[in-house]
Design an enzyme around this catalytic site. Sequence first.
Site, PDB file in Angstrom:
ATOM      1  N   HIS A  71      -8.406  -5.311  -0.222  1.00 28.56           N
ATOM      2  CA  HIS A  71      -7.105  -4.643  -0.226  1.00 28.56           C
ATOM      3  C   HIS A  71      -6.044  -5.569   0.353  1.00 28.56           C
ATOM      4  O   HIS A  71      -6.296  -6.296   1.301  1.00 28.56           O
ATOM      5  CB  HIS A  71      -7.173  -3.343   0.589  1.00 28.56           C
ATOM      6  CG  HIS A  71      -7.800  -2.228  -0.178  1.00 28.56           C
ATOM      7  ND1 HIS A  71      -7.059  -1.272  -0.824  1.00 28.56           N
ATOM      8  CD2 HIS A  71      -9.092  -1.953  -0.430  1.00 28.56           C
ATOM      9  CE1 HIS A  71      -7.878  -0.442  -1.435  1.00 28.56           C
ATOM     10  NE2 HIS A  71      -9.115  -0.837  -1.219  1.00 28.56           N
TER      11      HIS A  71
ATOM     12  N   GLN B 259       2.912   0.365  -3.393  1.00 30.58           N
ATOM     13  CA  GLN B 259       3.757  -0.148  -2.315  1.00 30.58           C
ATOM     14  C   GLN B 259       5.240   0.066  -2.632  1.00 30.58           C
ATOM     15  O   GLN B 259       6.022   0.421  -1.752  1.00 30.58           O
ATOM     16  CB  GLN B 259       3.446  -1.621  -2.041  1.00 30.58           C
ATOM     17  CG  GLN B 259       2.083  -1.801  -1.364  1.00 30.58           C
ATOM     18  CD  GLN B 259       1.971  -3.074  -0.577  1.00 30.58           C
ATOM     19  OE1 GLN B 259       2.945  -3.537   0.028  1.00 30.58           O
ATOM     20  NE2 GLN B 259       0.780  -3.637  -0.537  1.00 30.58           N
TER      21      GLN B 259
ATOM     22  N   PHE C 204      -5.252  -3.452   7.347  1.00 31.60           N
ATOM     23  CA  PHE C 204      -4.827  -2.074   7.530  1.00 31.60           C
ATOM     24  C   PHE C 204      -4.718  -1.420   6.163  1.00 31.60           C
ATOM     25  O   PHE C 204      -4.068  -1.950   5.261  1.00 31.60           O
ATOM     26  CB  PHE C 204      -3.473  -2.025   8.244  1.00 31.60           C
ATOM     27  CG  PHE C 204      -2.878  -0.653   8.335  1.00 31.60           C
ATOM     28  CD1 PHE C 204      -3.421   0.298   9.174  1.00 31.60           C
ATOM     29  CD2 PHE C 204      -1.763  -0.318   7.569  1.00 31.60           C
ATOM     30  CE1 PHE C 204      -2.865   1.576   9.263  1.00 31.60           C
ATOM     31  CE2 PHE C 204      -1.193   0.944   7.656  1.00 31.60           C
ATOM     32  CZ  PHE C 204      -1.749   1.889   8.504  1.00 31.60           C
TER      33      PHE C 204
ATOM     34  N   ALA D 208      -3.366   5.210   2.354  1.00 37.30           N
ATOM     35  CA  ALA D 208      -2.874   5.710   1.068  1.00 37.30           C
ATOM     36  C   ALA D 208      -1.388   5.984   1.257  1.00 37.30           C
ATOM     37  O   ALA D 208      -1.012   6.905   1.970  1.00 37.30           O
ATOM     38  CB  ALA D 208      -3.629   6.970   0.659  1.00 37.30           C
TER      39      ALA D 208
END
Length: 170
Positions: free
Chosen positions: A73, A94, A125, A128
């Site tokens: 991620h 994002q 980190f 969602a």
Amino acid sequence: MSNKLFNVLNRKMSESDFIHVFGSIYEHSDWVPKTIINNFSMLPNTIEELRLMMKNEVDKVSDKKKIELLCLHPELGIKRNSTTKLTSSSKKEQKSAGLDQCSDEEFLTLSKYNSLYREKFNFPFIIAVSGLDRQQIIEQIKQRVQNNYNEEFVKAINEVHKIAKIRLNN
């Protein structure tokens, strides 16, 4: 009903198409749909069945494999004009939270806490971001960096599952 679901329900999808379409539900982890194809005689009938199958496959792998998944991620916070390393799903997520519009101060804060977080936990980190704004995300990283490793490992995996659910429903 999404086209993905329609194709699964109508069995019009080849194995390679299934892996291609669902391979990014768990960030850069096409092993998840590959495992479903290889271990189950029938594909799921609903998107919820697929979500549960995928979640179960992730939940039963080793912690080492889960950490590998977490490390795939991206860090949160998009520096202006620097989205090339993000998957299309991550870019869209994002942007939806306004992370592509961070002020210099917000970007520096996110960068600082991303570094502190990765240093402490050895994975990025993960949250969602759907339905959250930049300030909520910044507050979450500031709070969660205070957690212990076990709490945060479980939280990060749960957030990955939330992201997968959101992606499946889009």
